[in-house]
Design a protein around this motif. Structure first.
Motif, short mmCIF file in Angstrom:
data_model
loop_
_atom_site.label_atom_id
_atom_site.label_comp_id
_atom_site.label_asym_id
_atom_site.label_seq_id
_atom_site.Cartn_x
_atom_site.Cartn_y
_atom_site.Cartn_z
N LEU A 1 0.79 -1.21 0.04
CA LEU A 1 -0.12 -0.03 -0.06
C LEU A 1 0.73 1.22 0.05
O LEU A 1 0.52 2.46 -0.65
CB LEU A 1 -0.97 0.06 1.24
CG LEU A 1 -2.20 -1.11 1.19
CD1 LEU A 1 -2.89 -1.13 2.68
CD2 LEU A 1 -3.08 -0.63 -0.04
N LYS A 2 1.89 1.24 0.68
CA LYS A 2 2.87 2.46 0.85
C LYS A 2 3.60 2.65 -0.44
O LYS A 2 4.13 3.84 -0.69
CB LYS A 2 3.81 2.23 1.84
CG LYS A 2 2.93 2.56 3.23
CD LYS A 2 3.58 2.26 4.65
CE LYS A 2 2.93 2.22 5.81
NZ LYS A 2 3.37 1.69 6.88
N HIS A 3 3.55 1.96 -1.38
CA HIS A 3 4.23 1.91 -2.63
C HIS A 3 3.27 2.49 -3.74
O HIS A 3 3.53 2.61 -4.68
CB HIS A 3 5.04 0.77 -3.01
CG HIS A 3 6.28 0.67 -2.39
ND1 HIS A 3 6.48 -0.03 -1.07
CD2 HIS A 3 7.68 1.03 -2.76
CE1 HIS A 3 7.82 0.18 -0.39
NE2 HIS A 3 8.52 0.71 -1.58
N VAL A 4 1.97 1.98 -3.67
CA VAL A 4 0.96 2.19 -4.60
C VAL A 4 -0.02 3.41 -4.39
O VAL A 4 -0.87 3.65 -5.18
CB VAL A 4 0.19 1.00 -4.91
CG1 VAL A 4 1.13 -0.50 -5.37
CG2 VAL A 4 -0.80 0.48 -3.84
N LEU A 5 0.22 3.96 -3.26
CA LEU A 5 -0.76 4.92 -2.72
C LEU A 5 0.18 6.15 -1.88
O LEU A 5 1.14 5.73 -1.47
CB LEU A 5 -1.58 4.35 -1.50
CG LEU A 5 -2.85 3.70 -1.81
CD1 LEU A 5 -3.24 2.92 -0.43
CD2 LEU A 5 -3.94 4.61 -2.13
N ASN A 6 -0.08 7.14 -2.39
CA ASN A 6 0.55 8.16 -1.85
C ASN A 6 -0.28 8.84 -0.39
O ASN A 6 0.55 9.23 0.70
CB ASN A 6 0.34 9.77 -2.56
CG ASN A 6 1.44 9.51 -3.66
OD1 ASN A 6 2.34 8.94 -3.50
ND2 ASN A 6 1.14 10.13 -4.72
N LYS A 7 -1.42 8.61 -0.11
CA LYS A 7 -2.18 9.02 1.01
C LYS A 7 -2.72 7.82 1.87
O LYS A 7 -3.48 6.91 1.34
CB LYS A 7 -3.21 9.73 0.80
CG LYS A 7 -2.83 11.18 0.34
CD LYS A 7 -4.08 12.00 0.05
CE LYS A 7 -4.70 11.70 -1.30
NZ LYS A 7 -5.79 12.63 -1.75
N PHE A 8 -1.65 7.38 3.14
CA PHE A 8 -2.16 6.28 3.68
C PHE A 8 -2.16 6.64 5.12
O PHE A 8 -1.19 7.26 5.87
CB PHE A 8 -1.15 5.26 3.73
CG PHE A 8 -1.39 4.11 4.39
CD1 PHE A 8 -2.40 2.94 4.03
CD2 PHE A 8 -0.75 3.60 5.61
CE1 PHE A 8 -2.58 2.03 4.94
CE2 PHE A 8 -1.01 2.54 6.42
CZ PHE A 8 -1.99 1.77 6.03
N THR A 9 -3.28 6.39 6.08
CA THR A 9 -3.27 6.81 7.51
C THR A 9 -3.68 5.56 8.24
O THR A 9 -4.70 4.75 7.77
CB THR A 9 -4.22 8.04 7.84
OG1 THR A 9 -3.70 9.02 6.91
CG2 THR A 9 -4.15 8.43 9.13
N GLU A 10 -2.94 5.24 9.25
CA GLU A 10 -3.67 3.95 10.16
C GLU A 10 -4.66 4.33 10.99
O GLU A 10 -4.68 5.41 11.40
CB GLU A 10 -2.43 3.66 11.10
CG GLU A 10 -1.05 3.03 10.11
CD GLU A 10 -1.45 1.52 9.81
OE1 GLU A 10 -2.45 0.94 9.97
OE2 GLU A 10 -0.68 0.91 9.68
N MET A 11 -5.63 3.41 11.27
CA MET A 11 -6.53 3.57 12.10
C MET A 11 -5.80 3.44 13.90
O MET A 11 -4.60 3.20 13.61
CB MET A 11 -7.42 2.45 12.20
CG MET A 11 -8.46 2.64 11.03
SD MET A 11 -9.88 1.65 10.73
CE MET A 11 -8.96 0.31 10.00
#
Lengths: 540, 336
Positions: free
Chosen positions: A418-428
């Motif tokens: 996910l961190k390589h295919v998405l720019n915006k990522f936030t954990e719950m």
């Protein structure tokens, strides 16, 4: 959807007060919306299970065999001899209460019998009555009770109100695993034909056609061809999707929802694109067209019988190893049961990625790896070109699916992707992810319309955490690696967090994957305009 | 109801203890016969219990994984919470048994304005640790009554335990620890609605028993200042299987001993077997190496049900499979 209460009303109805009456004296009420329909006789007959008949849980007569108590108690005796886990878990609980508020069904319903400790006590009380001296002599005061019809009703209600997610077993100081207890309780009930349709009909379908949905081989071929067409429309590339191909290197097995459900389907497009791009020599199978295993929701035997097809097909097609798609309970079976039940897979080879050369030593016995292990390895070795900005219309979080989390420990592989295919990522929040992840509330066969209120209750803790990142950080999609999640988180979020979407990890991979010879991408896997492209297309 | 029953049972036990302590004619029974019986029941009971557990096989490797698995070399494995090797599993068990690692994770959930909240909740862990370790050290300290010469670890433990040198005789830290720990565990059973609702009589009784052992111990040491020379004569004579009942043993000792014996007898048939049980827990004591190493189920062949083979499948769907161009194993009967 089939619920009258608004989300505010439902949330306000949750409280953690306790009834005045002792739990043994508080009978179960089959309230509409909180239980599942009984299995239809045809499905039970098809897989040759006991006591097929028409009945419903709210009826007074369940049409049980006359000696049903004896059947269950003998079944229990047999399983006490066969499962050390069961015997131990019956004896060592100290009722410390650490598990009590860890269950999503308890948090969402406030029903004390949804505390894992009491769910287990439902079985333990019967065990004490018939298998311990204190229980035999002293009865109720020793925590023992006789297996009556009322007790059976509670078993049915509460053991089909457990999704076998194992969150409680993380917190238990003795590692008592309620999933194991639920497992065996359901197996015992199955001996007298007390089971639910949403488990037994998929089991019968899967037995016959190879998948839960009952899709026949030509239907399967159609679905895959349809997906190939769609992918061509998006990427301009017509990919190969071999089916039942002998001599391929890899067999790919995924849950049937991937080729029939939404948003699963977009993940399927992602698989197709990825396998094409890296030139993987693989095959689909119509016979092993189901990774999921609803047999595991009712008995070890049915689990084995359904799972057997995967190795059988790998052998017939003479592949070298197997990749499994995104699915939760499927991976519990593949990881913790398949080798024991249906192994050894000595006709296969230890998986080696033909693209990176990585040898997947951790799967050297089962010869089966998880798709996220395969893809994370590709990314690590720079074997695929990714443009994460194509996912800029998404701000994602990751929902750890119960089984890959607590039965494998598959935490970082999907996050790495996910961190390589998405720019915006936030954990719950921490208390709601990884080994502490909350179930969707609909697993283990409970994802039915008729059970809708209980699903919304069970999914409340998950929705609550998702809502938090949705409101605070603008997260608009929950990524996951489970077919049941994809099917049931959608209505869950529609109810609790409207506007929040659900997607498989490989849907984002499909979006970000830069394919050789592709046309300029304007659409994502959902055939919606990519970020920025919407404006462009208006200007043209 | 469980609480009342436990109190009632406890009062009966207390009455028996007093009779045993103050009716001199019963001292032989309470001071010599009962300890032999209790010790035998304890040892045999525990052994039988463990054998019974061990007789049932572990058909599947159902580890609960609480950290990252070992898979790819660039992803860091959590070796304690998701062990792959025997050594890692040993370390996981060590932390579980020595530090109550799983209990340390405990949280408290609440609901506020329709939102769930989770707070850290370490109290149960803290008081459990305090109680269990105090109990263990007290048992070890008691070796000075069972051995002659006294092994060197005993005075060492005693010295640490009495580190603060408060009171005379010195008040041990574990004396306070066991009392406070037990009172916390009892109080939460009685006053915490959640725990009270799940509690059985058999959850209160052990607390009462151990508490009364602790209290009678404290009374002997700090209030009655019991002369321990005859007590040690008695224990040594019992252990050498030449029991002699010395005169001048303070009756309070018999009460103390009676509760100890009751606990020993009760132990193997109660939830207290969680002590040996934890070692066998399959979700904790198995390595998560399922895909690397095959786990054998000794009764796997008991599953008799026939799986639906590819041949049967193709027989049913051959026509439609041919129509869509799927390869077939058998090319028989052409419908045209």
């Amino acid at each position: 959807m089939s619920i009258k209460m608004t989300r505010e009303e439902l949330a306000a109805s949750i409280n953690y007060k306790f009834p005045k009456t002792n739990w043994m004296d508080t009978p179960v009420v089959f309230k509409k919306g909180t239980y599942n329909n009984a299995a239809v006789p045809d499905s039970i007959t098809y897989v040759n299970q006991p006591n097929p008949r028409k009945w419903q849980p709210y009826e007074d007569d369940w049409k049980l065999p006359e000696n049903w108590q004896t059947i269950i108690l003998e079944g229990l005796r047999e399983r006490l001899h066969k499962f050390r886990s069961l015997k131990l878990f019956m004896d060592i609980c100290v009722r410390c209460g650490a598990c009590a508020d860890k269950c999503h069904f308890y948090l969402g319903s406030g029903d004390p019998k949804n505390m894992p400790v009491l769910r287990a006590e439902l079985l333990r009380a019967v065990y004490r009555k018939d298998f311990t001296t204190a229980g035999k002599l002293m009865g109720k005061i020793a925590g023992a009770r006789e297996l009556t019809f009322d007790v059976l009703k509670e078993w049915f209600y509460y053991f089909y109100q457990c999704t076998q997610c194992r969150r409680c077993s993380v917190f238990c100081p003795y590692g008592i695993d309620t999933a194991e207890i639920t497992f065996i309780a359901r197996e015992l009930m199955n001996l007298i034909g007390v089971n639910i349709d949403w488990v037994m009909t998929p089991v019968a379908n899967s037995h016959r056609t190879g998948n839960h949905l009952g899709i026949q081989p030509h239907g399967f071929v159609d679905s895959i061809e349809f997906a190939v067409d769609d992918l061509e429309e998006i990427t301009g590339i017509r990919v190969q999707a071999p089916i039942n191909k002998k001599g391929a290197e890899v067999l790919f097995v995924t849950p049937s929802a991937d080729y029939f459900g939404e948003p699963h389907y977009y993940t399927l497009l992602g698989y197709l694109a990825l396998f094409h791009e890296v030139g993987l020599d693989y095959t689909w199978s119509t016979y092993a067209s189901e990774g999921g295993n609803f047999g595991s929701f009712v008995s070890h035997e049915l689990m084995k019988v359904l799972n057997a097809k995967i190795y059988a097909e790998a052998k017939r097609l003479k592949v070298k190893w197997i990749i499994g798609g995104e699915c939760g309970h499927m991976w519990r079976v593949l990881h913790q049961y398949m080798d024991t039940l249906n192994g050894p897979a000595d006709f296969l080879e230890t998986p080696v990625s033909p693209i990176t050369g990585t040898k997947f030593e951790h799967a050297r016995s089962t010869k089966m790896i998880h798709i996220t292990e395969f893809t994370a390895d590709l990314i690590r070795h720079n074997k695929i070109k990714l443009d994460p900005s194509r996912n800029d219309h998404w701000h994602a979080t990751f929902h750890d699916s119960c089984n890959p989390a607590r039965a494998i420990g598959l935490f970082e592989e999907p996050r790495y992707i996910l961190k390589h295919v998405l720019n915006k990522f936030t954990e719950m929040p921490d208390n709601t992810i990884r080994e502490q992840t909350f179930c969707c509330g609909s697993g283990a066969g409970l994802g039915t319309e008729e059970n809708f209120e209980m699903r919304m209750r069970g999914g409340f803790p998950r929705a609550n955490a998702a809502k938090y990142v949705n409101e605070k950080y603008g997260v608009n999609v929950v990524a996951c690696i489970c077919a049941i999640d994809k099917a049931t988180l959608v209505p869950l979020f529609n109810y609790w967090v409207p506007g929040l979407e659900v997607a498989g990890v490989h849907e984002f991979v499909g979006n970000a994957l830069v394919m050789k010879g592709e046309k300029p991408r304007e659409l994502d896997m959902r055939q919606q305009p990519l970020h920025g492209k919407e404006e462009e297309s208006k200007n043209v | 109801m469980g609480l009342l029953f436990s109190i009632f049972t406890f009062i009966i036990l207390l009455a028996i203890a007093f009779i045993g302590a103050y009716v001199e004619g019963l001292h032989y029974l309470f001071g010599i016969v009962l300890p032999y019986i209790a010790f035998a029941v304890f040892i045999i009971g525990i052994v039988v219990r463990i054998i019974k557990w061990a007789q049932s096989p572990v058909p599947f490797r159902i580890t609960t994984t609480c950290g990252q698995q070992r898979s790819l070399d660039f992803i860091k494995q959590n070796k304690i919470d998701n062990p792959f090797t025997g050594l890692q599993t040993f370390i996981r068990m060590f932390f579980e048994i020595i530090l109550f690692r799983s209990l340390f994770r405990n949280t408290k959930a609440g609901i506020k304005e329709n939102k769930l909240t989770y707070g850290a909740n370490k109290w149960l862990w803290l008081f459990s640790i305090v109680f269990h370790y105090s109990f263990l050290i007290i048992v070890l300290r008691h070796f000075r009554f069972f051995t002659e010469p006294v092994p060197s670890f005993v005075p060492f433990i005693q010295e640490i335990d009495g580190f603060f040198q408060i009171g005379l005789p010195i008040i041990y830290l574990t004396t306070i620890g066991i009392t406070v720990g037990l009172l916390y565990l009892l109080a939460r059973r009685i006053f915490d609605n959640q725990v009270r609702y799940i509690s059985l009589a058999s959850d209160y009784l052990p607390l009462f028993l151990i508490l009364s052992i602790a209290i009678t111990g404290i009374l002997m040491r700090h209030f009655f200042k019991v002369d321990l020379t005859p007590v040690k004569q008695l224990t040594l004579s019992i252990l050498s299987f030449q029991p002699i009942l010395p005169a001048d043993v303070n009756p309070i000792f018999y009460i103390h001993l009676f509760f100890v014996c009751t606990l020993l007898i009760y132990f193997p048939m109660s939830k207290l077997v969680h002590m040996p049980g934890i070692f066998l827990s399959p979700t904790r004591n198995l390595a998560n190496n399922n895909r690397a190493k095959r786990h054998i189920n000794p009764w796997n062949s008991d599953f008799k049900m026939h799986y639906h083979t590819y041949e049967e499948y193709e027989d049913e769907f051959r026509e439609v499979m041919r129509d869509v161009g799927l390869p077939l194993e058998k090319e028989e009967k052409n419908v045209d």
